[in-house]
Write a protein that holds these residues in place. Structure first.
Motif, PDB file in Angstrom:
ATOM      1  N   ALA A  94       0.829  -1.213   0.000  1.00 55.05           N
ATOM      2  CA  ALA A  94       0.000   0.000   0.000  1.00 55.05           C
ATOM      3  C   ALA A  94       0.859   1.256   0.000  1.00 55.05           C
ATOM      4  O   ALA A  94       0.557   2.222  -0.703  1.00 55.05           O
ATOM      5  CB  ALA A  94      -0.931   0.010   1.203  1.00 55.05           C
ATOM      6  N   GLU A  95       1.936   1.265   0.783  1.00 61.49           N
ATOM      7  CA  GLU A  95       2.821   2.428   0.803  1.00 61.49           C
ATOM      8  C   GLU A  95       3.461   2.644  -0.561  1.00 61.49           C
ATOM      9  O   GLU A  95       3.568   3.784  -1.030  1.00 61.49           O
ATOM     10  CB  GLU A  95       3.901   2.248   1.877  1.00 61.49           C
ATOM     11  CG  GLU A  95       3.343   2.359   3.286  1.00 61.49           C
ATOM     12  CD  GLU A  95       4.325   1.888   4.358  1.00 61.49           C
ATOM     13  OE1 GLU A  95       5.429   1.419   4.013  1.00 61.49           O
ATOM     14  OE2 GLU A  95       3.956   1.996   5.547  1.00 61.49           O
ATOM     15  N   ILE A 153       2.182   1.776  -3.436  1.00 57.06           N
ATOM     16  CA  ILE A 153       1.130   2.265  -4.317  1.00 57.06           C
ATOM     17  C   ILE A 153       0.899   3.745  -4.087  1.00 57.06           C
ATOM     18  O   ILE A 153       0.776   4.525  -5.028  1.00 57.06           O
ATOM     19  CB  ILE A 153      -0.176   1.478  -4.102  1.00 57.06           C
ATOM     20  CG1 ILE A 153       0.005   0.032  -4.577  1.00 57.06           C
ATOM     21  CG2 ILE A 153      -1.341   2.134  -4.818  1.00 57.06           C
ATOM     22  CD1 ILE A 153      -1.117  -0.893  -4.159  1.00 57.06           C
ATOM     23  N   MET A 154       0.867   4.175  -2.813  1.00 59.02           N
ATOM     24  CA  MET A 154       0.652   5.590  -2.510  1.00 59.02           C
ATOM     25  C   MET A 154       1.797   6.444  -3.051  1.00 59.02           C
ATOM     26  O   MET A 154       1.561   7.498  -3.623  1.00 59.02           O
ATOM     27  CB  MET A 154       0.485   5.794  -1.010  1.00 59.02           C
ATOM     28  CG  MET A 154      -0.853   5.347  -0.505  1.00 59.02           C
ATOM     29  SD  MET A 154      -1.158   5.889   1.168  1.00 59.02           S
ATOM     30  CE  MET A 154      -1.047   4.349   2.030  1.00 59.02           C
ATOM     31  N   LEU A 156      -5.640   2.203  -2.138  1.00 58.96           N
ATOM     32  CA  LEU A 156      -5.385   3.568  -1.646  1.00 58.96           C
ATOM     33  C   LEU A 156      -6.573   4.115  -0.877  1.00 58.96           C
ATOM     34  O   LEU A 156      -6.417   4.696   0.202  1.00 58.96           O
ATOM     35  CB  LEU A 156      -5.071   4.511  -2.817  1.00 58.96           C
ATOM     36  CG  LEU A 156      -3.699   4.420  -3.418  1.00 58.96           C
ATOM     37  CD1 LEU A 156      -3.616   5.272  -4.681  1.00 58.96           C
ATOM     38  CD2 LEU A 156      -2.655   4.879  -2.421  1.00 58.96           C
ATOM     39  N   GLU A 157      -7.758   3.945  -1.420  1.00 58.86           N
ATOM     40  CA  GLU A 157      -8.956   4.455  -0.750  1.00 58.86           C
ATOM     41  C   GLU A 157      -9.201   3.716   0.559  1.00 58.86           C
ATOM     42  O   GLU A 157      -9.654   4.322   1.528  1.00 58.86           O
ATOM     43  CB  GLU A 157     -10.173   4.357  -1.674  1.00 58.86           C
ATOM     44  CG  GLU A 157     -10.135   5.333  -2.834  1.00 58.86           C
ATOM     45  CD  GLU A 157      -9.969   6.787  -2.398  1.00 58.86           C
ATOM     46  OE1 GLU A 157     -10.659   7.230  -1.448  1.00 58.86           O
ATOM     47  OE2 GLU A 157      -9.147   7.493  -3.003  1.00 58.86           O
ATOM     48  N   SER A 162       1.464   6.555  -6.837  1.00 54.59           N
ATOM     49  CA  SER A 162       0.336   7.380  -7.234  1.00 54.59           C
ATOM     50  C   SER A 162       0.641   8.864  -7.098  1.00 54.59           C
ATOM     51  O   SER A 162       0.323   9.660  -7.967  1.00 54.59           O
ATOM     52  CB  SER A 162      -0.887   7.031  -6.395  1.00 54.59           C
ATOM     53  OG  SER A 162      -1.967   7.853  -6.737  1.00 54.59           O
ATOM     54  N   SER A 163       1.287   9.254  -6.006  1.00 51.03           N
ATOM     55  CA  SER A 163       1.555  10.672  -5.785  1.00 51.03           C
ATOM     56  C   SER A 163       2.662  11.194  -6.682  1.00 51.03           C
ATOM     57  O   SER A 163       2.753  12.394  -6.922  1.00 51.03           O
ATOM     58  CB  SER A 163       1.899  10.939  -4.318  1.00 51.03           C
ATOM     59  OG  SER A 163       3.088  10.277  -3.975  1.00 51.03           O
ATOM     60  N   ARG A 176      -6.891   2.583   2.540  1.00 52.66           N
ATOM     61  CA  ARG A 176      -5.946   3.166   3.503  1.00 52.66           C
ATOM     62  C   ARG A 176      -6.425   4.543   3.977  1.00 52.66           C
ATOM     63  O   ARG A 176      -6.360   4.862   5.155  1.00 52.66           O
ATOM     64  CB  ARG A 176      -4.541   3.303   2.911  1.00 52.66           C
ATOM     65  CG  ARG A 176      -3.851   2.013   2.601  1.00 52.66           C
ATOM     66  CD  ARG A 176      -3.672   1.129   3.846  1.00 52.66           C
ATOM     67  NE  ARG A 176      -3.130  -0.158   3.478  1.00 52.66           N
ATOM     68  CZ  ARG A 176      -3.865  -1.207   3.109  1.00 52.66           C
ATOM     69  NH1 ARG A 176      -5.169  -1.132   3.082  1.00 52.66           N
ATOM     70  NH2 ARG A 176      -3.286  -2.341   2.771  1.00 52.66           N
ATOM     71  N   LYS A 177      -6.920   5.349   3.044  1.00 52.69           N
ATOM     72  CA  LYS A 177      -7.422   6.679   3.415  1.00 52.69           C
ATOM     73  C   LYS A 177      -8.613   6.565   4.362  1.00 52.69           C
ATOM     74  O   LYS A 177      -8.690   7.284   5.359  1.00 52.69           O
ATOM     75  CB  LYS A 177      -7.844   7.458   2.161  1.00 52.69           C
ATOM     76  CG  LYS A 177      -6.709   7.926   1.295  1.00 52.69           C
ATOM     77  CD  LYS A 177      -7.258   8.634   0.066  1.00 52.69           C
ATOM     78  CE  LYS A 177      -6.210   8.950  -0.950  1.00 52.69           C
ATOM     79  NZ  LYS A 177      -6.799   9.537  -2.176  1.00 52.69           N
ATOM     80  N   LYS A 237      -5.400  -0.901  -7.539  1.00 52.34           N
ATOM     81  CA  LYS A 237      -4.488  -0.108  -6.707  1.00 52.34           C
ATOM     82  C   LYS A 237      -5.212   1.080  -6.084  1.00 52.34           C
ATOM     83  O   LYS A 237      -4.976   1.422  -4.924  1.00 52.34           O
ATOM     84  CB  LYS A 237      -3.300   0.378  -7.541  1.00 52.34           C
ATOM     85  CG  LYS A 237      -2.363  -0.725  -7.942  1.00 52.34           C
ATOM     86  CD  LYS A 237      -1.255  -0.197  -8.843  1.00 52.34           C
ATOM     87  CE  LYS A 237      -0.343  -1.316  -9.307  1.00 52.34           C
ATOM     88  NZ  LYS A 237       0.719  -0.807 -10.204  1.00 52.34           N
ATOM     89  N   TRP A 238      -6.107   1.686  -6.833  1.00 52.98           N
ATOM     90  CA  TRP A 238      -6.860   2.825  -6.297  1.00 52.98           C
ATOM     91  C   TRP A 238      -7.785   2.378  -5.166  1.00 52.98           C
ATOM     92  O   TRP A 238      -8.021   3.138  -4.224  1.00 52.98           O
ATOM     93  CB  TRP A 238      -7.641   3.513  -7.407  1.00 52.98           C
ATOM     94  CG  TRP A 238      -6.751   4.150  -8.440  1.00 52.98           C
ATOM     95  CD1 TRP A 238      -5.446   4.555  -8.283  1.00 52.98           C
ATOM     96  CD2 TRP A 238      -7.090   4.442  -9.789  1.00 52.98           C
ATOM     97  NE1 TRP A 238      -4.963   5.080  -9.459  1.00 52.98           N
ATOM     98  CE2 TRP A 238      -5.945   5.021 -10.396  1.00 52.98           C
ATOM     99  CE3 TRP A 238      -8.232   4.267 -10.562  1.00 52.98           C
ATOM    100  CZ2 TRP A 238      -5.929   5.433 -11.727  1.00 52.98           C
ATOM    101  CZ3 TRP A 238      -8.218   4.679 -11.890  1.00 52.98           C
ATOM    102  CH2 TRP A 238      -7.085   5.257 -12.450  1.00 52.98           C
TER     103      TRP A 238
END
Length: 137
Positions: free
Chosen positions: A7-8, A10-11, A84-85, A14-15, A87-88, A80-81
Motif C-alpha cells: 500500500a505504501e 502504491i501511494m 489507496l482508498e 500514485s503521488s 488506507r485513506k 491499486k486505487w
C-alpha cells in the motif's frame, strides 16, 4: 509479502505520477452543487460497479495494455486505487474519537488495513487475477 508495504508503494507511485490532480481543489460540478454528498457517492459507486462489470464482460476484447494505451489506466490501476482508498478510509476512521468506536468499526478498520492488491484486484476482475490471466491472456 507485506500488505502495508504494498500500500505504501502504491501511494508513493500514485503521488509521483505526472499530471496527478487533486480533485478537492476543483470547483464543484453541477451534480455536486445540486445533490447531497451521500447521493453523489452513490452515483460514483454505481458507475464504478458498472465499469468493473463492463470490463469483466469485455475481458476477451479489451486487454489491460489496450486500456493503458488508450486511457492511461487499466484494471490493475483500479485495484491499486481501491487499496489507496481503503488506507485513506482507515486513517480517517482511526483519527475519529476512539471512545465512540464500536466493535464493528474496529473490525472494518482491520479489514481496510488488511486489504491488499490481490483482494482489490479480485473485486475488479471478478475472480482471482491468476485465473483471469489464464483465460484471457
Amino acid at each position: 509479502y507485506n500488505k502495508k508495504t504494498v500500500a505504501e508503494n502504491i501511494m508513493n507511485e500514485s503521488s509521483s505520477q505526472k499530471g496527478d490532480t487533486n480533485t478537492t481543489t476543483q470547483a464543484p460540478s453541477y451534480i455536486e452543487e445540486l445533490l447531497p454528498p451521500s447521493i453523489v457517492t452513490e452515483l460514483e459507486s454505481g458507475a464504478f460497479r458498472s465499469l468493473c462489470t463492463h470490463l469483466r464482460d469485455r475481458s476477451d476484447e479489451v486487454q489491460n495494455m489496450d486500456l493503458m494505451t488508450i486511457s492511461g489506466f487499466c484494471r490493475n490501476c483500479l485495484a491499486k486505487w481501491i487499496v489507496l482508498e481503503a488506507r485513506k478510509l482507515s486513517t480517517s476512521l482511526n483519527d475519529s474519537d476512539t471512545d465512540d468506536r464500536s466493535k464493528q468499526q474496529d473490525q472494518i478498520m482491520r479489514v481496510l488495513d488488511g486489504l491488499g492488491y490481490e483482494e482489490a484486484a479480485e473485486l475488479v476482475y471478478g475472480e482471482n487475477v491468476g485465473a483471469w490471466k489464464k483465460r484471457h491472456q
